[in-house]
Each structure stands twice: as C-alpha cells, then as structure tokens.
Scaffold this motif. Sequence first.
Motif, PDB file in Angstrom:
ATOM      1  N   GLY A   1      25.347  21.479 -64.899  1.00 24.40           N
ATOM      2  CA  GLY A   1      24.400  22.597 -64.877  1.00 24.40           C
ATOM      3  C   GLY A   1      22.977  22.142 -64.583  1.00 24.40           C
ATOM      4  O   GLY A   1      22.266  22.768 -63.790  1.00 24.40           O
ATOM      5  N   PHE A   2      22.550  21.044 -65.215  1.00 27.61           N
ATOM      6  CA  PHE A   2      21.217  20.522 -64.927  1.00 27.61           C
ATOM      7  C   PHE A   2      21.120  20.058 -63.483  1.00 27.61           C
ATOM      8  O   PHE A   2      20.089  20.231 -62.826  1.00 27.61           O
ATOM      9  CB  PHE A   2      20.874  19.366 -65.871  1.00 27.61           C
ATOM     10  CG  PHE A   2      20.320  19.817 -67.196  1.00 27.61           C
ATOM     11  CD1 PHE A   2      19.025  20.288 -67.298  1.00 27.61           C
ATOM     12  CD2 PHE A   2      21.109  19.777 -68.327  1.00 27.61           C
ATOM     13  CE1 PHE A   2      18.513  20.697 -68.515  1.00 27.61           C
ATOM     14  CE2 PHE A   2      20.610  20.187 -69.548  1.00 27.61           C
ATOM     15  CZ  PHE A   2      19.305  20.649 -69.648  1.00 27.61           C
TER      16      PHE A   2
ATOM     17  N   VAL B   1      21.474  27.355 -64.996  1.00 33.39           N
ATOM     18  CA  VAL B   1      21.176  27.711 -66.385  1.00 33.39           C
ATOM     19  C   VAL B   1      22.426  28.264 -67.061  1.00 33.39           C
ATOM     20  O   VAL B   1      22.731  27.939 -68.211  1.00 33.39           O
ATOM     21  CB  VAL B   1      20.006  28.712 -66.457  1.00 33.39           C
ATOM     22  CG1 VAL B   1      19.845  29.285 -67.853  1.00 33.39           C
ATOM     23  CG2 VAL B   1      18.711  28.064 -66.002  1.00 33.39           C
TER      24      VAL B   1
ATOM     25  N   PHE C   1      19.353  28.365 -59.259  1.00 35.62           N
ATOM     26  CA  PHE C   1      18.751  27.889 -60.490  1.00 35.62           C
ATOM     27  C   PHE C   1      19.358  28.598 -61.694  1.00 35.62           C
ATOM     28  O   PHE C   1      19.738  27.962 -62.676  1.00 35.62           O
ATOM     29  CB  PHE C   1      17.229  28.111 -60.462  1.00 35.62           C
ATOM     30  CG  PHE C   1      16.566  27.835 -61.782  1.00 35.62           C
ATOM     31  CD1 PHE C   1      16.329  26.541 -62.190  1.00 35.62           C
ATOM     32  CD2 PHE C   1      16.191  28.883 -62.614  1.00 35.62           C
ATOM     33  CE1 PHE C   1      15.727  26.282 -63.408  1.00 35.62           C
ATOM     34  CE2 PHE C   1      15.591  28.639 -63.834  1.00 35.62           C
ATOM     35  CZ  PHE C   1      15.356  27.334 -64.232  1.00 35.62           C
ATOM     36  N   TRP C   2      19.451  29.916 -61.630  1.00 39.10           N
ATOM     37  CA  TRP C   2      19.999  30.665 -62.762  1.00 39.10           C
ATOM     38  C   TRP C   2      21.498  30.413 -62.929  1.00 39.10           C
ATOM     39  O   TRP C   2      22.026  30.495 -64.043  1.00 39.10           O
ATOM     40  CB  TRP C   2      19.687  32.151 -62.635  1.00 39.10           C
ATOM     41  CG  TRP C   2      18.217  32.391 -62.878  1.00 39.10           C
ATOM     42  CD1 TRP C   2      17.283  32.742 -61.960  1.00 39.10           C
ATOM     43  CD2 TRP C   2      17.524  32.210 -64.113  1.00 39.10           C
ATOM     44  NE1 TRP C   2      16.043  32.809 -62.550  1.00 39.10           N
ATOM     45  CE2 TRP C   2      16.162  32.489 -63.873  1.00 39.10           C
ATOM     46  CE3 TRP C   2      17.913  31.839 -65.402  1.00 39.10           C
ATOM     47  CZ2 TRP C   2      15.203  32.425 -64.875  1.00 39.10           C
ATOM     48  CZ3 TRP C   2      16.944  31.774 -66.397  1.00 39.10           C
ATOM     49  CH2 TRP C   2      15.613  32.063 -66.132  1.00 39.10           C
TER      50      TRP C   2
ATOM     51  N   VAL D   1      24.794  25.431 -67.896  1.00 38.68           N
ATOM     52  CA  VAL D   1      24.331  24.722 -69.091  1.00 38.68           C
ATOM     53  C   VAL D   1      24.673  25.531 -70.338  1.00 38.68           C
ATOM     54  O   VAL D   1      25.115  24.972 -71.357  1.00 38.68           O
ATOM     55  CB  VAL D   1      22.817  24.432 -69.012  1.00 38.68           C
ATOM     56  CG1 VAL D   1      22.291  23.915 -70.340  1.00 38.68           C
ATOM     57  CG2 VAL D   1      22.517  23.445 -67.910  1.00 38.68           C
ATOM     58  N   ALA D   2      24.493  26.835 -70.279  1.00 37.89           N
ATOM     59  CA  ALA D   2      24.829  27.686 -71.425  1.00 37.89           C
ATOM     60  C   ALA D   2      26.325  27.631 -71.733  1.00 37.89           C
ATOM     61  O   ALA D   2      26.725  27.568 -72.904  1.00 37.89           O
ATOM     62  CB  ALA D   2      24.389  29.123 -71.157  1.00 37.89           C
TER      63      ALA D   2
ATOM     64  N   GLY E   1      20.765  23.132 -61.285  1.00 33.91           N
ATOM     65  CA  GLY E   1      19.405  23.659 -61.410  1.00 33.91           C
ATOM     66  C   GLY E   1      18.382  22.784 -60.710  1.00 33.91           C
ATOM     67  O   GLY E   1      17.441  23.285 -60.095  1.00 33.91           O
TER      68      GLY E   1
ATOM     69  N   TRP F   1      16.344  30.644 -56.409  1.00 31.41           N
ATOM     70  CA  TRP F   1      16.387  31.150 -57.779  1.00 31.41           C
ATOM     71  C   TRP F   1      17.789  31.538 -58.227  1.00 31.41           C
ATOM     72  O   TRP F   1      18.134  31.357 -59.397  1.00 31.41           O
ATOM     73  CB  TRP F   1      15.414  32.304 -57.948  1.00 31.41           C
ATOM     74  CG  TRP F   1      14.008  31.802 -57.838  1.00 31.41           C
ATOM     75  CD1 TRP F   1      13.137  32.019 -56.821  1.00 31.41           C
ATOM     76  CD2 TRP F   1      13.337  30.945 -58.765  1.00 31.41           C
ATOM     77  NE1 TRP F   1      11.958  31.355 -57.055  1.00 31.41           N
ATOM     78  CE2 TRP F   1      12.056  30.701 -58.242  1.00 31.41           C
ATOM     79  CE3 TRP F   1      13.690  30.359 -59.972  1.00 31.41           C
ATOM     80  CZ2 TRP F   1      11.128  29.894 -58.902  1.00 31.41           C
ATOM     81  CZ3 TRP F   1      12.765  29.566 -60.629  1.00 31.41           C
ATOM     82  CH2 TRP F   1      11.502  29.337 -60.093  1.00 31.41           C
TER      83      TRP F   1
END
Length: 102
Positions: A22-23, A43, A39-40, A46-47, A26, A36
């Motif tokens: 995830g990182f 995120v 990027f989300w 990662v969540a 991003g 974007w």
Amino acid sequence: MAGSSHGGRLSSWVAVVVMWIGFGVGGVAMVSGPSWWLFWTGVGIVAVGGVIGLIVRIFDDVIIDAPRIIPEEAHPAVLHARAAGIEGPAIATDPQTTHPHG
C-alpha cells in the motif's frame, strides 16, 4: 512465535507486506503525477493491511527480552575522554605563543 531472527508469525508478516504494498502504491502515485485515485487506492491497501493485522493479533508478536548489559569499550576519542574524566594534553591558547596562521 517464529524461530527465526525476525520475531513474528507468518500471518503477521503477511499483514506487514500488504501495508508495504500500500505504501509503495501510494508512493508511485505521488511520483507519477500525482495520481490521486492511485494514491487513495494505496491508502485503502494500507487500511486493509491494518485490518488484517488486527485480525491476526499482530501486537501479540512482541518479544520482551531481558535487558542486555554490554560493557562500554575504551575509546581514544576526545569526547569519550571528557565523559570519563580523563585529562588530555594541555592546549596552548595564548596568541603570543601560538601562531595558527604561520
């Protein structure tokens, strides 16, 4: 617990790898644009890794060792000598007796 040098179970490492991915997603999104939506997406990955970590109880992998007492080695550095209270050679600071620029 795992028997290797990296404490933790395989399930915990899977959660960590998902978060690393995830990182990475991003980071690529920020470098390429920024994009974007990508990027989300990172995120969100990662969540998901965080949720996986909570499900597999990643914080139960903590290994608490006894404190390690390692004796300090003698070192010839000036700061070490000051901390140990060892007096070094006298330094001449009188401008009449020293000629720093020739």
